[in-house]
Design a protein around this motif. Structure first.
Motif, PDB file in Angstrom:
ATOM      1  N   ARG A  70      -6.834  10.870  -8.260  1.00  0.00           N
ATOM      2  CA  ARG A  70      -7.809  10.576  -9.314  1.00  0.00           C
ATOM      3  C   ARG A  70      -8.985  11.544  -9.327  1.00  0.00           C
ATOM      4  O   ARG A  70      -9.539  11.845 -10.368  1.00  0.00           O
ATOM      5  CB  ARG A  70      -8.321   9.139  -9.142  1.00  0.00           C
ATOM      6  N   THR A  71      -9.409  11.991  -8.164  1.00  0.00           N
ATOM      7  CA  THR A  71     -10.539  12.914  -8.069  1.00  0.00           C
ATOM      8  C   THR A  71     -10.197  14.027  -7.103  1.00  0.00           C
ATOM      9  O   THR A  71      -9.251  13.914  -6.311  1.00  0.00           O
ATOM     10  CB  THR A  71     -11.809  12.198  -7.570  1.00  0.00           C
ATOM     11  N   ALA A  72     -11.001  15.092  -7.139  1.00  0.00           N
ATOM     12  CA  ALA A  72     -10.782  16.201  -6.203  1.00  0.00           C
ATOM     13  C   ALA A  72     -10.958  15.731  -4.769  1.00  0.00           C
ATOM     14  O   ALA A  72     -10.209  16.131  -3.864  1.00  0.00           O
ATOM     15  CB  ALA A  72     -11.750  17.342  -6.518  1.00  0.00           C
ATOM     16  N   ALA A  73     -11.950  14.860  -4.529  1.00  0.00           N
ATOM     17  CA  ALA A  73     -12.181  14.366  -3.173  1.00  0.00           C
ATOM     18  C   ALA A  73     -11.015  13.518  -2.683  1.00  0.00           C
ATOM     19  O   ALA A  73     -10.571  13.652  -1.540  1.00  0.00           O
ATOM     20  CB  ALA A  73     -13.475  13.551  -3.128  1.00  0.00           C
ATOM     21  N   SER A  74     -10.492  12.638  -3.554  1.00  0.00           N
ATOM     22  CA  SER A  74      -9.378  11.784  -3.122  1.00  0.00           C
ATOM     23  C   SER A  74      -8.113  12.604  -2.922  1.00  0.00           C
ATOM     24  O   SER A  74      -7.297  12.292  -2.047  1.00  0.00           O
ATOM     25  CB  SER A  74      -9.143  10.658  -4.129  1.00  0.00           C
TER      26      SER A  74
ATOM     27  N   LEU B   4       7.500   2.186  -3.922  1.00  0.00           N
ATOM     28  CA  LEU B   4       7.640   2.339  -2.473  1.00  0.00           C
ATOM     29  C   LEU B   4       8.384   1.158  -1.863  1.00  0.00           C
ATOM     30  O   LEU B   4       9.210   1.333  -0.951  1.00  0.00           O
ATOM     31  CB  LEU B   4       6.258   2.482  -1.832  1.00  0.00           C
ATOM     32  N   THR B   5       8.114  -0.042  -2.352  1.00  0.00           N
ATOM     33  CA  THR B   5       8.843  -1.198  -1.823  1.00  0.00           C
ATOM     34  C   THR B   5      10.301  -1.158  -2.243  1.00  0.00           C
ATOM     35  O   THR B   5      11.185  -1.600  -1.497  1.00  0.00           O
ATOM     36  CB  THR B   5       8.198  -2.510  -2.293  1.00  0.00           C
ATOM     37  N   ALA B   6      10.576  -0.628  -3.439  1.00  0.00           N
ATOM     38  CA  ALA B   6      11.968  -0.503  -3.874  1.00  0.00           C
ATOM     39  C   ALA B   6      12.733   0.497  -3.017  1.00  0.00           C
ATOM     40  O   ALA B   6      13.958   0.420  -2.905  1.00  0.00           O
ATOM     41  CB  ALA B   6      12.021  -0.078  -5.339  1.00  0.00           C
ATOM     42  N   GLU B   7      12.014   1.426  -2.401  1.00  0.00           N
ATOM     43  CA  GLU B   7      12.656   2.386  -1.499  1.00  0.00           C
ATOM     44  C   GLU B   7      12.843   1.820  -0.099  1.00  0.00           C
ATOM     45  O   GLU B   7      13.388   2.490   0.773  1.00  0.00           O
ATOM     46  CB  GLU B   7      11.833   3.670  -1.420  1.00  0.00           C
ATOM     47  N   GLY B   8      12.373   0.616   0.104  1.00  0.00           N
ATOM     48  CA  GLY B   8      12.626  -0.037   1.380  1.00  0.00           C
ATOM     49  C   GLY B   8      11.481  -0.042   2.359  1.00  0.00           C
ATOM     50  O   GLY B   8      11.674  -0.399   3.528  1.00  0.00           O
ATOM     51  N   ALA B   9      10.264   0.321   1.929  1.00  0.00           N
ATOM     52  CA  ALA B   9       9.133   0.334   2.849  1.00  0.00           C
ATOM     53  C   ALA B   9       8.797  -1.089   3.290  1.00  0.00           C
ATOM     54  O   ALA B   9       8.628  -1.986   2.471  1.00  0.00           O
ATOM     55  CB  ALA B   9       7.920   0.978   2.186  1.00  0.00           C
ATOM     56  N   ALA B  10       8.692  -1.291   4.592  1.00  0.00           N
ATOM     57  CA  ALA B  10       8.304  -2.595   5.137  1.00  0.00           C
ATOM     58  C   ALA B  10       6.812  -2.665   5.396  1.00  0.00           C
ATOM     59  O   ALA B  10       6.244  -3.751   5.502  1.00  0.00           O
ATOM     60  CB  ALA B  10       9.063  -2.870   6.429  1.00  0.00           C
ATOM     61  N   VAL B  11       6.156  -1.504   5.518  1.00  0.00           N
ATOM     62  CA  VAL B  11       4.713  -1.398   5.706  1.00  0.00           C
ATOM     63  C   VAL B  11       4.212  -0.309   4.771  1.00  0.00           C
ATOM     64  O   VAL B  11       4.856   0.742   4.626  1.00  0.00           O
ATOM     65  CB  VAL B  11       4.357  -1.048   7.172  1.00  0.00           C
ATOM     66  N   LEU B  12       3.061  -0.542   4.152  1.00  0.00           N
ATOM     67  CA  LEU B  12       2.472   0.434   3.241  1.00  0.00           C
ATOM     68  C   LEU B  12       1.151   0.938   3.812  1.00  0.00           C
ATOM     69  O   LEU B  12       0.417   0.185   4.458  1.00  0.00           O
ATOM     70  CB  LEU B  12       2.224  -0.190   1.860  1.00  0.00           C
ATOM     71  N   ILE B  13       0.847   2.214   3.567  1.00  0.00           N
ATOM     72  CA  ILE B  13      -0.446   2.811   3.920  1.00  0.00           C
ATOM     73  C   ILE B  13      -1.064   3.298   2.617  1.00  0.00           C
ATOM     74  O   ILE B  13      -0.418   4.021   1.852  1.00  0.00           O
ATOM     75  CB  ILE B  13      -0.282   3.976   4.906  1.00  0.00           C
ATOM     76  N   ALA B  14      -2.297   2.920   2.352  1.00  0.00           N
ATOM     77  CA  ALA B  14      -2.919   3.267   1.070  1.00  0.00           C
ATOM     78  C   ALA B  14      -4.430   3.305   1.236  1.00  0.00           C
ATOM     79  O   ALA B  14      -4.968   3.002   2.306  1.00  0.00           O
ATOM     80  CB  ALA B  14      -2.523   2.243  -0.002  1.00  0.00           C
ATOM     81  N   GLY B  15      -5.117   3.676   0.145  1.00  0.00           N
ATOM     82  CA  GLY B  15      -6.564   3.550   0.104  1.00  0.00           C
ATOM     83  C   GLY B  15      -7.353   4.740   0.579  1.00  0.00           C
ATOM     84  O   GLY B  15      -8.075   4.650   1.568  1.00  0.00           O
ATOM     85  N   SER B  16      -7.250   5.888  -0.114  1.00  0.00           N
ATOM     86  CA  SER B  16      -8.112   7.018   0.235  1.00  0.00           C
ATOM     87  C   SER B  16      -9.470   6.911  -0.444  1.00  0.00           C
ATOM     88  O   SER B  16     -10.342   7.741  -0.220  1.00  0.00           O
ATOM     89  CB  SER B  16      -7.439   8.342  -0.137  1.00  0.00           C
ATOM     90  N   ASP B  17      -9.661   5.886  -1.278  1.00  0.00           N
ATOM     91  CA  ASP B  17     -10.970   5.577  -1.844  1.00  0.00           C
ATOM     92  C   ASP B  17     -11.059   4.064  -2.047  1.00  0.00           C
ATOM     93  O   ASP B  17     -10.069   3.345  -1.920  1.00  0.00           O
ATOM     94  CB  ASP B  17     -11.213   6.330  -3.153  1.00  0.00           C
TER      95      ASP B  17
END
Length: 682
Positions: free
Chosen positions: A329-333, A377-390
């Motif tokens: 979304r932004t240059a920083a993110s 990501l869940t459709a690809e089978g991820a059991a744990v998600l990592i998110a939130g750079s802002d």
């Protein structure tokens, strides 16, 4: 005797061929298309012979722009009669047959050394050297012909020189030499060499967009008896093109609205490649886009893609898969996202041989949304998600975690109201926390008033009112609780910060004069910190917050959290109020962590990379003990996600950004922010 289209450009991806002579079938006197061998024999070698206009029936196209092209080579009738059958055999021959012509071409050149047509023989000898793999000789002979001036054989020489450069491992100069000739060569056998070589050069140079465009040209300009082989070559090359470039090409192709015959349509090859990727990754969003943009081009893949798209809400877990959501979304993110991704890969051990971890990633940019990307990501089978750079993305990801009952590790804290729920885990830290600690430390040393330089706009806004007329400072009267107030901290203005300056342009030290600034907290990125350090008066004491990834000058203060920053053994470390002995974390631990990182990275980890690493370590703790087979059974998916959340809650490991060894049964990673002094004098 080159032919050029009216625009002088080659087509866009999936667009029409440029419309010049090279893209149209050549016809005989009766208007019928002549067979390949008859055409090749008649137009022996890229219209190189001066006798071509008189005896082969192929006209010379006008050259638009650039240097004028020599219209003909003057050869004697005897030389013309002798060379014509040699070039016909060369045009129609396979590699071995062309190489076998070398003695005859050398003999011709020896007998007619003073004839202009000797240059035609020379350029074909350069081609034979290319076929033999004698790249230096090929380039030298081609350069010799090019030096004689712009002409039809000069263009063929340029094709050979570009091919020699590409095969010698110099794709960028090869691409520069070959690209201007695209769709400007008349002869099919020369055009085939050009299109193959320029496409390969673009691929090897990483010019992905141009490579896809050139594939479209190559496919369209291929002769009928070679098109199937060209399609196979292009299909193999498309496997090397990054997926996002193929998606862009698919979108651009649809925008042209052009309808072309299937055998010359690159769309079907791109759609086939993307369909395979969508099925391998269980990428629901990509499957939907393929149905929307390229339904008719999917062929035998359509039913599988339709089923994948229809299962958008299907629960799925594949072993042992972690999903990573980045922000564009932004240059920083975007910058943070790159650093987080590097840290996550390190934490999962993906760069070590034998790693069992599987990482899938998406971003929230373009036409999608956070929910759509996380669903993918869940459709690809991820059991744990990592998110939130802002904060914004972290808040949306936390809501997704609660709605879908899937554990999410947040690298940036969300809004306070989004913290509840058994599946929301906060690994990250409020940017204002390190700023507060450093501002208080500067004040204790008498280095006040304090200026804040760079950092998130919302933190600067709440940091302090600005003196009237301070260039680039926060507008006077800015008030309100600091972002860190969500964690119970006081507004930054109460920490003695008198001035907040952005770092969007060149830092102006004159802004520090009116309030007589004595201390300065650098909260921006490395570029911002570097220019502030260069401009700051020596009387100002410097403090580096977490994102200021630059070497700390002597006498400056550096924010610390656990082992971070991983630069060297602490010198004069100062614990935060209430903290334990900073020597409790052995310097050897930091040294070992730094050595492990530097084994695969050129510089020490940034704070976001360190947070990503810790998130990767904790995510691995969540997925590593899950069953080794995938499942789509809703009850089993729910049980595995809950098991992953429970495992992460109680997991212990050496972490880089905190002295704690895990969540300790909680949902927010405990962290004490301290500071250390770099040397004794600045």
């Amino acid at each position: 005797m080159n032919a050029v289209n009216s625009s002088g450009r080659f087509s866009a991806a999936f667009g029409a061929s440029s419309g010049g002579a090279a893209s149209r079938p050549r016809r005989g006197a009766a208007g019928q298309r002549r067979p390949l061998h008859a055409r090749a024999a008649a137009i022996a070698a890229t219209a190189l012979l001066a006798l071509a206009a008189a005896t082969a029936g192929a006209g010379c196209g006008a050259q638009e722009g650039g240097a004028p092209v020599s219209p003909a080579l003057a050869g004697s009738p005897a030389a013309q009669a002798e060379l014509r059958p040699l070039l016909s055999r060369f045009a129609n021959g396979a590699r071995a047959e062309r190489i076998a012509l070398e003695p005859e071409l050398l003999a011709f050149r020896g007998r007619h050394a003073s004839d202009d047509l000797a240059r035609v023989a020379t350029v074909h000898l350069a081609w034979i050297a290319l076929e033999r793999g004698d790249l230096r000789r090929a380039e030298a002979l081609a350069t010799e012909i090019e030096a004689a001036g712009r002409s039809a054989i000069g263009d063929l020489a340029r094709v050979i020189r570009g091919a020699a450069l590409r095969r010698a491992g110099k794709p960028r100069p090869a691409f520069g030499a070959l690209r201007p000739l695209v769709s400007k060569m008349i002869d099919a056998y020369v055009r085939a060499l050009l299109n193959e070589e320029v496409t390969a050069a673009a691929m090897e140079a990483g010019a992905w967009t141009q490579a896809v465009e050139l594939m479209s040209v190559w496919l369209r300009e291929a002769d009928d008896d070679r098109r199937a082989a060209v399609r196979a070559q292009i299909g193999a090359q498309l496997r090397e093109v990054p997926i996002d470039h193929l998606v862009r090409a698919l979108r651009a192709g649809r925008a042209t609205g052009e309808v072309v015959s299937p055998e010359v349509d690159l769309r079907s090859l791109v759609a086939e490649r993307l369909a395979i990727v969508a099925r391998e990754r269980r990428d629901v969003a990509l499957a939907k886009e393929l149905l929307d943009r390229a339904d008719a081009a999917l062929g035998t893949q359509r039913d599988a893609i339709f089923e994948l798209a229809a299962g958008a809400g299907a629960a799925r877990v594949e072993p042992p898969t972690v999903g990573l959501l980045l922000s564009t979304r932004t240059a920083a993110s975007r910058r943070r996202g790159v650093e987080i991704a590097a840290g996550v890969a390190h934490g999962l051990g993906l760069l070590r041989p034998g790693s069992d971890a599987r990482l899938v990633s998406r971003d929230d940019g373009g036409e999608g949304s956070v929910d759509e990307a996380l669903n993918s990501l869940t459709a690809e089978g991820a059991a744990v998600l990592i998110a939130g750079s802002d904060r914004e993305q972290a808040t949306e990801a936390a809501k997704f975690a609660r709605t879908h009952a899937i554990p999410v590790l947040l690298v940036h804290p969300p809004e306070p109201a989004a913290l509840d729920g058994a599946f929301v885990f906060v690994v990250g830290e409020e940017p204002a926390r390190s700023i507060e600690v450093l501002a208080a430390a500067l004040a204790e040393r008498g280095a006040k008033p304090v200026a804040l330089v760079g950092g998130d706009a919302d933190v600067r806004k709440d940091a302090a009112p600005a003196p009237a007329g301070a260039a680039g400072a926060t507008p006077a009267g800015a008030t309100g609780a600091a972002t860190a107030g969500a964690a119970g901290a006081a507004p930054l203005a109460e920490r003695g910060i008198a001035l907040a300056l952005p770092c969007d342009g060149t830092f102006d030290a004159r802004a520090l004069r009116p309030p007589a600034i004595r201390g300065m907290v650098l909260a921006g990125d490395a570029r911002c910190a570097d220019q502030a350090l260069r401009a700051a008066p020596r009387s100002v004491t410097i403090a580096l917050a977490f994102e200021a990834a630059v070497a700390p000058p002597p006498g400056s203060l550096v924010a610390t959290a656990g082992l971070f920053p991983l630069l060297a053994a602490p010198s004069g470390a100062q614990p935060p109020p209430g903290a334990g002995d900073p020597r409790a974390t052995p310097a050897s631990g930091a040294a070992a962590a730094l050595a492990a990182w530097l084994a695969t990275h050129p510089s020490p980890p940034s704070f976001w990379a360190a947070l990503g690493r810790d998130a990767g370590v904790l995510a691995w703790a969540g997925v590593q003990r899950l069953p080794k087979t995938g499942t789509e059974d809703p009850a089993e998916v729910k049980a595995r996600r809950l098991a992953a959340a429970s495992a992460m809650s109680t997991a212990t490991a050496e972490l880089w950004t905190t002295a704690a060894d895990g969540f300790g049964g909680r949902r927010v990673l405990p962290r004490v922010i301290g500071h250390r002094e770099s040397g004794k004098a600045r």
